[in-house]
Every structure is written in structure tokens, then in C-alpha cells.
Design a protein around this motif. Structure first.
Motif, PDB file in Angstrom:
ATOM      1  N   LEU A   1       0.830  -1.193   0.000  1.00  0.00           N
ATOM      2  CA  LEU A   1       0.000   0.000   0.000  1.00  0.00           C
ATOM      3  C   LEU A   1       0.871   1.252   0.000  1.00  0.00           C
ATOM      4  O   LEU A   1       1.958   1.263   0.569  1.00  0.00           O
TER       5      LEU A   1
ATOM      6  N   LEU B   1       4.474   7.235   2.061  1.00  0.00           N
ATOM      7  CA  LEU B   1       4.772   6.046   2.848  1.00  0.00           C
ATOM      8  C   LEU B   1       4.362   4.796   2.091  1.00  0.00           C
ATOM      9  O   LEU B   1       3.257   4.717   1.540  1.00  0.00           O
TER      10      LEU B   1
ATOM     11  N   GLY C   1      -2.341  -9.890   9.293  1.00  0.00           N
ATOM     12  CA  GLY C   1      -2.916  -9.177  10.428  1.00  0.00           C
ATOM     13  C   GLY C   1      -2.328  -7.815  10.692  1.00  0.00           C
ATOM     14  O   GLY C   1      -2.890  -7.017  11.427  1.00  0.00           O
ATOM     15  N   LYS C   2      -1.190  -7.497  10.104  1.00  0.00           N
ATOM     16  CA  LYS C   2      -0.533  -6.237  10.433  1.00  0.00           C
ATOM     17  C   LYS C   2       0.058  -5.590   9.189  1.00  0.00           C
ATOM     18  O   LYS C   2       0.178  -6.216   8.144  1.00  0.00           O
ATOM     19  N   LEU C   3       0.396  -4.304   9.346  1.00  0.00           N
ATOM     20  CA  LEU C   3       0.932  -3.506   8.248  1.00  0.00           C
ATOM     21  C   LEU C   3       2.266  -2.926   8.704  1.00  0.00           C
ATOM     22  O   LEU C   3       2.316  -2.243   9.733  1.00  0.00           O
ATOM     23  N   ILE C   4       3.334  -3.186   7.933  1.00  0.00           N
ATOM     24  CA  ILE C   4       4.661  -2.688   8.268  1.00  0.00           C
ATOM     25  C   ILE C   4       5.034  -1.590   7.278  1.00  0.00           C
ATOM     26  O   ILE C   4       4.934  -1.791   6.067  1.00  0.00           O
ATOM     27  N   PHE C   5       5.481  -0.435   7.810  1.00  0.00           N
ATOM     28  CA  PHE C   5       5.788   0.712   6.974  1.00  0.00           C
ATOM     29  C   PHE C   5       7.283   0.865   6.738  1.00  0.00           C
ATOM     30  O   PHE C   5       8.116   0.474   7.557  1.00  0.00           O
ATOM     31  N   GLY C   6       7.604   1.488   5.610  1.00  0.00           N
ATOM     32  CA  GLY C   6       8.960   1.950   5.354  1.00  0.00           C
ATOM     33  C   GLY C   6       9.187   3.302   6.020  1.00  0.00           C
ATOM     34  O   GLY C   6       8.311   3.836   6.701  1.00  0.00           O
ATOM     35  N   GLN C   7      10.391   3.861   5.800  1.00  0.00           N
ATOM     36  CA  GLN C   7      10.756   5.123   6.475  1.00  0.00           C
ATOM     37  C   GLN C   7      10.052   6.328   5.865  1.00  0.00           C
ATOM     38  O   GLN C   7       9.997   7.395   6.466  1.00  0.00           O
TER      39      GLN C   7
END
Lengths: 117, 109
Positions: free
Chosen positions: B34, B88, B95-101
Motif C-alpha cells: 500500500l 509512505l 494481520g498487520k501492516l509494516i511501513f517503510g521510512q
């Protein structure tokens, strides 16, 4: 339709104090999340929940606790505030990630800016 | 450890320029990628990508995913000052969403 509501918007804490950041959503979403955002660091996942009574650690859970007693509410507790917890905190929610897509399109709250001195 | 890396971290362009933002990932249990835009407040959703090679478009913004090479790009054509924001990239892991910097884009008049 309020979406995701976070309180307070701003808070200053002294080292060692405790506080709870409140988060409520009115979209009947099963998934809820807490992120923190430091300058230039993107969003880091603290804790998340896939439904009432179920919580799990994210990337940076140390120093925080959560509970999920209802579908609507997902409070974040800081027990012994430290300067490293100075940050902007975002709560978010999403619909159940099911089916072949497993998608999580998050709806975010407006954020809570916390300063620990 | 799941990882999402964006590049460049910051970018300054002039109005009318075209920009390409990059996002690479190394994760288990990939479900979706995303893109979000953040302008001094909460992030707002731009695109969700789940299949390789299918371009998503919205006005001057477009994005594509390569699941073999594990990356995505976000293109913005004919940039405007209103495009100035942090972009972003995030990966959905069920179950979860991990973002970049994030990439901080500044568009000068």
C-alpha cells in the motif's frame, strides 16, 4: 461518522509518569493498531489487535501495554514514561483482512503528540 | 525480520517534473503493498497493490508492483506544490501492516 478518534491530541509528561492514550472507532472494524512516528523514521508498529480480547506485539512494544475489551476501543498505556517515548502516536483500524487479498487499508486517527521531559 | 525500505529518503523537485519513488521489501506472508500520502497529519490512502504488473492510476499518480523482484514504484507526473508530502509505503502481512521510512517530497514553484 467519526471514524477513528484519539485523545488527547497533545500531552506533556514527566519522566516516570504514566498515562493512557485513548482510541475509539465507530466503523465496527475488527483490526486496530497503534503506531508511533519519529521524525524521518516512518511509522513503527507498537501493538495491534485482530479482535476483542486479542492483542499482539508489533515492532516496538517495549514500554507499552494495550487491552482490547470491546471492538470499539483500543487504549495504549505507558507505565513509566521515558524521553525515548517522545513521539507522535497514531491509532488506526481496518476491516477484517480476509479472502484472497488479505488487505489492510487503514483508517488513521488524527494523532497524539506526546512529549516526555 | 520483516523489512520495508524506501528510497530516496528525501527529494526536491520543481513543479512540472516527474518523480519516481521506490519501495523494496523483504517479508514473510506478503499479502499486499500500500501507498499512503502524509501532509502534516494522519496518512491518507493512495493505492493498494496485490498483483504483479498491474498498474494502478489516480490522476497524475500511478503505481506498480513487482512481486518477483520484491519492489514497487510510485510515479507522480507533472508535479504540483500540493504534492509536497511524505509518501509512505507499507506491506500488509495478513494481520498487520509494516511501513517503510517514507520519502519526503518537496515540490518548489
Amino acid at each position: 461518522n467519526a471514524g477513528v478518534t484519539q485523545t488527547p491530541k497533545f500531552r506533556i509528561l514527566k519522566i516516570g509518569q504514566s498515562m493512557t492514550l485513548q482510541c475509539a472507532q465507530d466503523m465496527n472494524h475488527n483490526y486496530m493498531y497503534w503506531y508511533r512516528q519519529d521524525p524521518g523514521m516512518g511509522l513503527k508498529l507498537i501493538y495491534y489487535s485482530v479482535g476483542a480480547g486479542i492483542t499482539d506485539k508489533g515492532e516496538v512494544p517495549n514500554g507499552y501495554n494495550v487491552s482490547r475489551s470491546t471492538t470499539e476501543d483500543f487504549p495504549l498505556r505507558l507505565e513509566l514514561a521515558a524521553p525515548s517515548q517522545t513521539s507522535v502516536y497514531f491509532c488506526a483500524s481496518s476491516e477484517l483482512a480476509g479472502g484472497p487479498l488479505g488487505a489492510n487499508v487503514l483508517t488513521f486517527g488524527a494523532g497524539s503528540r506526546l512529549t516526555v521531559l | 525480520e520483516d523489512k520495508v525500505v524506501q528510497s530516496p529518503l528525501s527529494l526536491v523537485v520543481h513543479e512540472g517534473d516527474t518523480v519516481t519513488l521506490n519501495c523494496s521489501y523483504e517479508v514473510t506472508n506478503f499479502r499486499s503493498l500500500l501507498w499512503y500520502k502524509q501532509e502534516k497529519k494522519a496518512p491518507t490512502f493512495l493505492f493498494m497493490l496485490t498483483s504483479s504488473g498491474i498498474e494502478k492510476k489516480s490522476g497524475r499518480l500511478s503505481s506498480i508492483l513487482d512481486k518477483k523482484e520484491l519492489f514497487s514504484i510510485l510515479n507522480i507526473t507533472a508535479t504540483q506544490t500540493g504534492d509536497s508530502a511524505i509518501y509512505l509505503c507499507a506491506v500488509g502481512l495478513g494481520g498487520k501492516l509494516i511501513f517503510g521510512q517514507g520519502t519526503e517530497l518537496s515540490v518548489k514553484p
